[in-house]
Design a protein around this motif. Sequence first.
Motif, mmCIF file in Angstrom:
data_model
loop_
_atom_site.group_PDB
_atom_site.id
_atom_site.type_symbol
_atom_site.label_atom_id
_atom_site.label_comp_id
_atom_site.label_asym_id
_atom_site.label_seq_id
_atom_site.Cartn_x
_atom_site.Cartn_y
_atom_site.Cartn_z
ATOM 1 N N ARG A 1 -9.976 -1.292 -5.471
ATOM 2 C CA ARG A 1 -9.471 -0.149 -6.223
ATOM 3 C C ARG A 1 -8.836 -0.625 -7.520
ATOM 4 N N ARG A 2 -9.113 0.162 -8.556
ATOM 5 C CA ARG A 2 -8.585 -0.196 -9.861
ATOM 6 C C ARG A 2 -8.463 1.103 -10.641
ATOM 7 N N ARG A 3 -7.302 1.680 -10.541
ATOM 8 C CA ARG A 3 -7.080 2.978 -11.159
ATOM 9 C C ARG A 3 -5.718 2.975 -11.833
ATOM 10 N N LEU B 1 -1.759 -1.193 -13.239
ATOM 11 C CA LEU B 1 -2.212 -0.899 -11.878
ATOM 12 C C LEU B 1 -0.996 -0.860 -10.949
#
Lengths: 247, 152
Positions: A145-147, A177
Amino acid sequence: MSPLSLSVLVALAASPNPAPESTDEGAATSATTTTTATASGEKDHVDPGDPRTRFLESAPFDLVGGGSRKGDWAVEASAGFPWQRVRGQLGVGRGLTPLLELDSVLARRFRPAAGLGLRWVDRPHVRLTGEVLLGWDWQRTPELRRRGPNGELRLRLAFPVRRVAPYLVAATRHTLLMDRTTVATASGDDVSWSARHSWILWGQLGLVVAITEHVGLDVGIDLPWVEPPSISIPGAHVGVIVGGWGR
Amino acid sequence: MKGFSVVWVAVVVAGTGACVNEDVHLFEVELAGRIATEDPSLDGVGTVHLELHHGYVGEGELRRPLGLIESWALGPEVRDFEDVVLVSTDGGAEGLVMYGWLDLDGDGVLCNVGAADEEPAGVVVLSDVPAHDISFELELSAPCRGVEPLFP
């Protein structure tokens, strides 16, 4: 954001009039190119009597060189590996150009962003533009995940000559992040947050060919450096640029 | 303009919170135990090495027994143990196992080549899991055995 990035951002935002209004720049760069002022106060490098200047203000050159004249617009859709992009920009005068971008990495990571470009150097055959973008990194793969919010500072340098314009792009892209840690204790859950910084250095080297004043082709190599010092694989893209109708 | 800034900051904060990247879940466990040896002559001799493992870790085809969480080396002659450990509950982690062995020659290696003594080891499955307070008794009775062959 690093102090260097912050200082560039402040300098870009505070610059009152980035494009020097010199009257002899045409002579400085080309003995045959003239530069005239338009009604909006911006320069127009196109000389109707000189066909060699026909494309100097074309939409393809505006897009890769950054910045459009007031009321001019340009849109590019580019495909490549591993990056794809759609970008649109509209000149609002005084060298300022709001822009919208959507980056994609093989449809697994997206980065929508809005930004503002400012022409710093505006000569017939040299264009230097600074851009600030704010966006959002959104990676779809759940295992990685990279949001988070994203900011980018970018420089565009282009050298329009007749129908072609070699260009260079350099950028620093930063993403915040957020991580969450939940510790279950005997007295209840203890939740804490922490932030990580993700950094991408970006380089691009390309060539745009103006087919008409409104249509152009863009080919280039992409040189991302994701999370330095780790090594990244370079990419390439081909794009179509349109715009400028209805000026 | 001020209102716009407040809205922008609120959007960033709210959006950031909604987009958690690494979401780590830990379970706090207070461990208390006593280590004993089958041979009474080894009481108070050597250094006890302890390892806390998950019973199983991983999901799907990657699921496997034993995953080291933390290890300790108790002081000379110490047979009582007490510590607080944060245990991950992510990634299919399940169960707790305490393994120990007695380092008689002080080389830090279980039954090293040429060692004169057979160093005893043992394992105990902590059946109270999940609980915040776990007590155990670990008997070291299997000479020269690692944690894998001792795991039931």
